[in-house]
Design an enzyme around this catalytic site. Structure first.
Site, PDB file in Angstrom:
ATOM      1  N   ASP A  33      36.680  67.161  10.493  1.00  0.00           N
ATOM      2  CA  ASP A  33      35.495  66.939   9.653  1.00  0.00           C
ATOM      3  C   ASP A  33      34.904  68.299   9.285  1.00  0.00           C
ATOM      4  O   ASP A  33      34.889  69.205  10.119  1.00  0.00           O
ATOM      5  CB  ASP A  33      34.462  66.095  10.440  1.00  0.00           C
ATOM      6  N   THR A  37      28.603  65.719   5.384  1.00  0.00           N
ATOM      7  CA  THR A  37      27.679  64.586   5.578  1.00  0.00           C
ATOM      8  C   THR A  37      27.876  63.947   6.960  1.00  0.00           C
ATOM      9  O   THR A  37      27.078  63.108   7.359  1.00  0.00           O
ATOM     10  CB  THR A  37      27.859  63.497   4.482  1.00  0.00           C
ATOM     11  N   GLY A  38      28.913  64.324   7.664  1.00  0.00           N
ATOM     12  CA  GLY A  38      29.128  63.844   9.036  1.00  0.00           C
ATOM     13  C   GLY A  38      28.273  64.642  10.009  1.00  0.00           C
ATOM     14  O   GLY A  38      27.634  65.619   9.618  1.00  0.00           O
ATOM     15  N   SER A  77      34.766  61.749   2.978  1.00  0.00           N
ATOM     16  CA  SER A  77      34.135  61.760   1.647  1.00  0.00           C
ATOM     17  C   SER A  77      32.654  61.462   1.798  1.00  0.00           C
ATOM     18  O   SER A  77      32.280  60.627   2.623  1.00  0.00           O
ATOM     19  CB  SER A  77      34.728  60.680   0.726  1.00  0.00           C
ATOM     20  N   ASN A 101      46.553  66.631   0.138  1.00  0.00           N
ATOM     21  CA  ASN A 101      46.919  67.425   1.316  1.00  0.00           C
ATOM     22  C   ASN A 101      47.313  66.529   2.491  1.00  0.00           C
ATOM     23  O   ASN A 101      48.305  66.788   3.183  1.00  0.00           O
ATOM     24  CB  ASN A 101      45.754  68.332   1.740  1.00  0.00           C
ATOM     25  N   GLY A 104      50.671  64.848   1.942  1.00  0.00           N
ATOM     26  CA  GLY A 104      51.752  65.814   2.202  1.00  0.00           C
ATOM     27  C   GLY A 104      52.010  65.935   3.694  1.00  0.00           C
ATOM     28  O   GLY A 104      53.164  65.960   4.147  1.00  0.00           O
ATOM     29  N   TYR A 147      32.644  59.670  -7.519  1.00  0.00           N
ATOM     30  CA  TYR A 147      33.140  58.918  -6.351  1.00  0.00           C
ATOM     31  C   TYR A 147      34.164  57.876  -6.801  1.00  0.00           C
ATOM     32  O   TYR A 147      35.282  57.833  -6.285  1.00  0.00           O
ATOM     33  CB  TYR A 147      31.955  58.245  -5.667  1.00  0.00           C
TER      34      TYR A 147
END
Ligand code: UDP
Length: 313
Positions: A33, A37-38, A77, A101, A104, A147
């Site tokens: 993270d 916003t976390g 997000s 990412n 992958g 979003y």
């Protein structure tokens, strides 16, 4: 063999509940993270757990993880309208570059990949309730598009990796979810109304309050995500609660459950605010044998208690 699982956005509201749940199931959890916003508070109780690792990292940069990975759950997000209006570019980047990412990485590790998508892919819907076969009604340049379109692109990318590289993938379309660890100031209706009611402040209803939402308690959602992960369903699945309520009635319900003296105050409706929203849960019920169990009253009582403690009331 212990399952090793990477959760992006693991210090967020839903991500942190997933960390708890998968640790309970015996997984080794790597929580990644960037704390935009976390919050560390959401995972404080897990630091020191032998199967838990926290990596402070922004997945819009190349992601490297040592060792095997069985699952990658992509929950990073900003997710509240206020947050993604505040961080429009980061929201677009984490949904596009961040998803790329992690896909992958999933390909390299041969891991199962699960994308946290959203009911916002349906935009301001012209079909009610919203089933997975509905393509949506999204304004591509409106304030919510950062979003909505990022998540729509992310879904397209996941399906491309599934079809082109045979990657084992899942897509969950999450409808309004609530519970402990939501941020008080995140702007969403649930923390806003509860904190206003608990402090006897006016309840800020946007528009005339006739717009509807359907609220799912977080433990139900996490159960559903786990069922999806263990299924073989590659196409999107709606998860949420299908008990619909108008925002005005919801305001009254919160006032009554908190015994509040708050009055209701009407404010302008934000642009492109969906007028109606309710998931069609037929697919989840049929393929995952899942349905929400926690009633709104039961979930609200727990959530109100959490906010009371946060506000030190
Ligand atoms: N809303 C409201 N007052 C608030 C915050 C939100 O009336 O203080 C309304 C908002 O306009 C929307 C609904 O509540 O119709 C749900 O908003 P939220 O921000 O929780 O998320 P959304 O479901 O729109 O993604």
């Amino acid at each position: 063999m212990t399952k090793r699982t990477l959760i992006s956005g693991g210090a967020g509201f839903i991500g942190s509940h997933l960390c708890d749940f998968l640790l309970e199931k015996g997984h080794h959890v790597i929580c990644m993270d960037n704390l935009l916003t976390g919050s560390m508070e959401n995972i404080q109780h897990l630091l020191g757990h032998k199967n838990f690792e926290f990596i402070h990292y922004d997945i819009t940069h190349y992601v490297y993880v040592q060792g095997k990975l069985d699952y990658i759950l992509h929950f990073a997000s900003p997710a509240s309208p206020v947050d993604y209006l505040k961080y429009p570019i980061q929201t677009l980047k984490v949904g596009s570059i961040g998803t790329q990412n992690l896909l992958g990485l999933a390909k390299q590790k041969n891991a199962t990949f699960l994308l946290a998508s959203t009911s916002e892919v349906y935009g301001d819907p012209e079909q009610h309730p919203q089933s997975e076969s509905y393509f949506g009604n999204v304004n591509p340049i409106g304030p919510r598009s950062v979003y909505d379109e990022a998540k729509r692109f992310a879904e397209a990318l996941v399906m491309a990796y599934h079809r082109h590289h045979q990657l084992n993938t899942r897509i969950v379309r999450i409808f309004n979810t609530y519970g402990p660890r939501m941020r008080i100031g995140d702007g969403r209706v649930m923390p806003a109304f509860i904190s206003q009611a608990l402090q006897d402040q006016p309840i800020t209803v946007f528009g005339d309050g006739s717009q509807t939402r359907s609220f799912c308690y977080v433990s139900d959602l996490v159960e559903g995500i786990y069922q999806l992960l263990n299924s073989n369903v590659h196409t999107p699945v709606n998860l949420g609660n299908d008990k619909e309520i108008t925002i005005l009635d919801f305001a009254k319900e919160v006032i009554s459950l908190t015994n509040s003296r708050s009055t209701i105050e009407f404010h302008p409706l934000p642009q492109d605010d969906p007028k109606i929203r309710k998931p069609d849960l037929t697919k989840a019920k049929k393929l995952l044998h899942w349905e929400p169990k926690v009633s709104r009253k039961e979930g609200l009582v727990k959530t109100i208690r959490y906010f009371q403690e946060k506000l030190k009331l």
